[in-house]
Write a protein that holds these residues in place. Structure first.
Motif, PDB file in Angstrom:
ATOM      1  N   THR A  57      60.121  -4.222 -10.263  1.00 39.13           N
ATOM      2  CA  THR A  57      59.083  -4.293 -11.288  1.00 39.13           C
ATOM      3  C   THR A  57      59.645  -3.905 -12.650  1.00 39.13           C
ATOM      4  O   THR A  57      60.663  -3.217 -12.765  1.00 39.13           O
ATOM      5  CB  THR A  57      57.910  -3.358 -10.961  1.00 39.13           C
ATOM      6  OG1 THR A  57      58.377  -2.008 -10.926  1.00 39.13           O
ATOM      7  CG2 THR A  57      57.287  -3.726  -9.627  1.00 39.13           C
ATOM      8  N   ALA A  58      58.959  -4.361 -13.686  1.00 34.08           N
ATOM      9  CA  ALA A  58      59.288  -3.975 -15.050  1.00 34.08           C
ATOM     10  C   ALA A  58      58.268  -2.941 -15.524  1.00 34.08           C
ATOM     11  O   ALA A  58      57.093  -3.013 -15.178  1.00 34.08           O
ATOM     12  CB  ALA A  58      59.284  -5.189 -15.971  1.00 34.08           C
ATOM     13  N   GLY A  59      58.752  -1.986 -16.311  1.00 37.17           N
ATOM     14  CA  GLY A  59      57.904  -0.915 -16.806  1.00 37.17           C
ATOM     15  C   GLY A  59      58.269   0.407 -16.163  1.00 37.17           C
ATOM     16  O   GLY A  59      58.201   0.546 -14.940  1.00 37.17           O
ATOM     17  N   SER A  76      60.610  -1.581 -20.337  1.00 38.16           N
ATOM     18  CA  SER A  76      59.507  -2.301 -20.976  1.00 38.16           C
ATOM     19  C   SER A  76      58.907  -3.321 -20.014  1.00 38.16           C
ATOM     20  O   SER A  76      59.628  -4.146 -19.436  1.00 38.16           O
ATOM     21  CB  SER A  76      59.997  -3.019 -22.236  1.00 38.16           C
ATOM     22  OG  SER A  76      58.990  -3.868 -22.751  1.00 38.16           O
ATOM     23  N   MET A  77      57.593  -3.287 -19.860  1.00 37.34           N
ATOM     24  CA  MET A  77      56.928  -4.225 -18.967  1.00 37.34           C
ATOM     25  C   MET A  77      57.079  -5.658 -19.455  1.00 37.34           C
ATOM     26  O   MET A  77      57.139  -6.609 -18.662  1.00 37.34           O
ATOM     27  CB  MET A  77      55.451  -3.850 -18.845  1.00 37.34           C
ATOM     28  CG  MET A  77      54.778  -4.360 -17.587  1.00 37.34           C
ATOM     29  SD  MET A  77      53.162  -3.604 -17.323  1.00 37.34           S
ATOM     30  CE  MET A  77      53.614  -1.890 -17.051  1.00 37.34           C
ATOM     31  N   MET A 102      53.458   2.105 -12.042  1.00 38.71           N
ATOM     32  CA  MET A 102      52.874   1.761 -13.334  1.00 38.71           C
ATOM     33  C   MET A 102      52.007   0.512 -13.182  1.00 38.71           C
ATOM     34  O   MET A 102      51.135   0.245 -14.020  1.00 38.71           O
ATOM     35  CB  MET A 102      53.959   1.540 -14.384  1.00 38.71           C
ATOM     36  CG  MET A 102      54.601   2.822 -14.882  1.00 38.71           C
ATOM     37  SD  MET A 102      55.634   2.582 -16.351  1.00 38.71           S
ATOM     38  CE  MET A 102      54.390   2.235 -17.608  1.00 38.71           C
ATOM     39  N   GLN A 103      52.260  -0.258 -12.125  1.00 31.71           N
ATOM     40  CA  GLN A 103      51.453  -1.425 -11.784  1.00 31.71           C
ATOM     41  C   GLN A 103      50.844  -1.193 -10.401  1.00 31.71           C
ATOM     42  O   GLN A 103      51.038  -1.974  -9.475  1.00 31.71           O
ATOM     43  CB  GLN A 103      52.325  -2.687 -11.781  1.00 31.71           C
ATOM     44  CG  GLN A 103      53.046  -2.948 -13.093  1.00 31.71           C
ATOM     45  CD  GLN A 103      53.833  -4.237 -13.061  1.00 31.71           C
ATOM     46  OE1 GLN A 103      53.313  -5.316 -12.784  1.00 31.71           O
ATOM     47  NE2 GLN A 103      55.123  -4.133 -13.351  1.00 31.71           N
ATOM     48  N   ASN A 114      59.438   7.255  -8.327  1.00 32.41           N
ATOM     49  CA  ASN A 114      59.698   8.637  -8.744  1.00 32.41           C
ATOM     50  C   ASN A 114      58.518   9.541  -8.407  1.00 32.41           C
ATOM     51  O   ASN A 114      58.601  10.753  -8.598  1.00 32.41           O
ATOM     52  CB  ASN A 114      60.050   8.709 -10.243  1.00 32.41           C
ATOM     53  CG  ASN A 114      58.939   8.197 -11.155  1.00 32.41           C
ATOM     54  OD1 ASN A 114      57.755   8.461 -10.943  1.00 32.41           O
ATOM     55  ND2 ASN A 114      59.323   7.466 -12.201  1.00 32.41           N
ATOM     56  N   GLY A 115      57.434   8.963  -7.925  1.00 26.19           N
ATOM     57  CA  GLY A 115      56.295   9.736  -7.442  1.00 26.19           C
ATOM     58  C   GLY A 115      55.372  10.288  -8.507  1.00 26.19           C
ATOM     59  O   GLY A 115      54.348  10.898  -8.193  1.00 26.19           O
ATOM     60  N   HIS A 116      55.688  10.080  -9.772  1.00 27.43           N
ATOM     61  CA  HIS A 116      54.913  10.702 -10.849  1.00 27.43           C
ATOM     62  C   HIS A 116      53.473  10.208 -10.890  1.00 27.43           C
ATOM     63  O   HIS A 116      52.561  10.961 -11.267  1.00 27.43           O
ATOM     64  CB  HIS A 116      55.602  10.428 -12.190  1.00 27.43           C
ATOM     65  CG  HIS A 116      55.198  11.360 -13.282  1.00 27.43           C
ATOM     66  ND1 HIS A 116      54.205  11.063 -14.192  1.00 27.43           N
ATOM     67  CD2 HIS A 116      55.640  12.596 -13.615  1.00 27.43           C
ATOM     68  CE1 HIS A 116      54.062  12.068 -15.044  1.00 27.43           C
ATOM     69  NE2 HIS A 116      54.919  13.009 -14.719  1.00 27.43           N
TER      70      HIS A 116
END
Length: 261
Positions: free
Chosen positions: A65-67, A82-83, A121-122, A145-147
């Protein structure tokens, strides 16, 4: 969704995850991106690779994925930050591509891994893609990363067979220096996975002079052992294969003199 999404299947598959890709969705309006994130009907993918033997058990298809909201000093794919650098891919197209490999993945005891960038992020796209994969009886893995783990409900976590959890550093100050973000949410997500008995493969990048000292490694090892669901620990050696991307993107790279361990 009201905007036509141009798809070029041949250009989505990459020979290597280290390919530099930018501006693949440069003409997509902000309103489209926002709607895609809300619904998960479109995802932004840097690329996908087949035949991976290092992103989960067996031989796997990996979608990148992007982002990403982290800024790791040793990131080898800063073009995934960057997405807009990702290609806008309708969910049905992603599912169709994945379905082409379902037979081979089963034969090779493999599956599908969603990596990045930071896939969560998505999160809506990730959940829908994992749901479709499970409907095809494909093993699923999330590399994160689990954030943003709290974006997934307990029911949605059941669509994920394995979590590849990236641990960067233990000390909060060092973690912020390395990534720009707090370590707390990552640890909370790890504990939540452990409480639900969700298998984890812990991933740790060994960077000489940054992450390889006992003060950093020992508490991470102790934490991993305490979870009792960590099936494997991957110690990934730092490398310079992504350095050219920092230079091409005009980013300040501070590890040019750091040698691989």
């Amino acid at each position: 969704m009201s905007v036509e999404v141009p798809i070029h299947p041949d250009s989505l598959e990459a020979q290597s995850p280290f390919e530099l890709r930018v501006g693949q969705s440069g003409g997509v309006p902000e309103s489209f991106v926002k709607k895609a994130l809300e619904t998960g009907d479109v995802g932004f993918l840097h690329s996908f690779t087949t035949g991976s033997a290092v992103d989960g058990p067996g031989i796997r298809v990996v979608a990148w994925t992007a982002g990403c909201h982290w800024r790791c000093l040793y990131c080898h794919n800063p073009d995934t930050w960057s997405m807009i650098n990702g290609m806008a891919v309708p969910l049905e197209h992603a599912v169709e591509e994945l379905s082409k490999y379902r037979g081979g993945l089963k034969v090779m005891s493999g599956g599908f891994t969603l990596s990045g960038g930071e896939p969560l992020m998505q999160d809506r796209f990730a959940v829908k893609l994992f749901t479709a994969a499970k409907a095809m009886s494909i093993h699923t893995a999330l590399d994160t990363n689990g954030h943003y783990g709290d974006r997934l409900s307990d029911a949605e976590l059941e669509k994920i067979d394995l979590v590849l959890l990236d641990m960067k550093a233990w000390d909060p100050e060092r973690h912020r220096h390395l990534t720009g973000k707090d370590v707390g949410p990552t640890l909370d997500f790890a504990r939540r996975l452990a409480a639900r008995r969700k298998p984890i493969w812990l991933r740790f990048v060994l960077v000489p002079g940054l992450t390889d000292d006992k003060e950093n490694v020992a508490p991470i090892a102790k934490f991993a052992a305490s979870l009792r669901v960590v099936e494997r620990v991957d110690v990934l050696p730092f490398h310079q294969m992504g350095r050219f991307k920092w230079e091409k993107l005009g980013l300040s790279y501070t590890l040019q003199h750091t040698k691989p361990p």
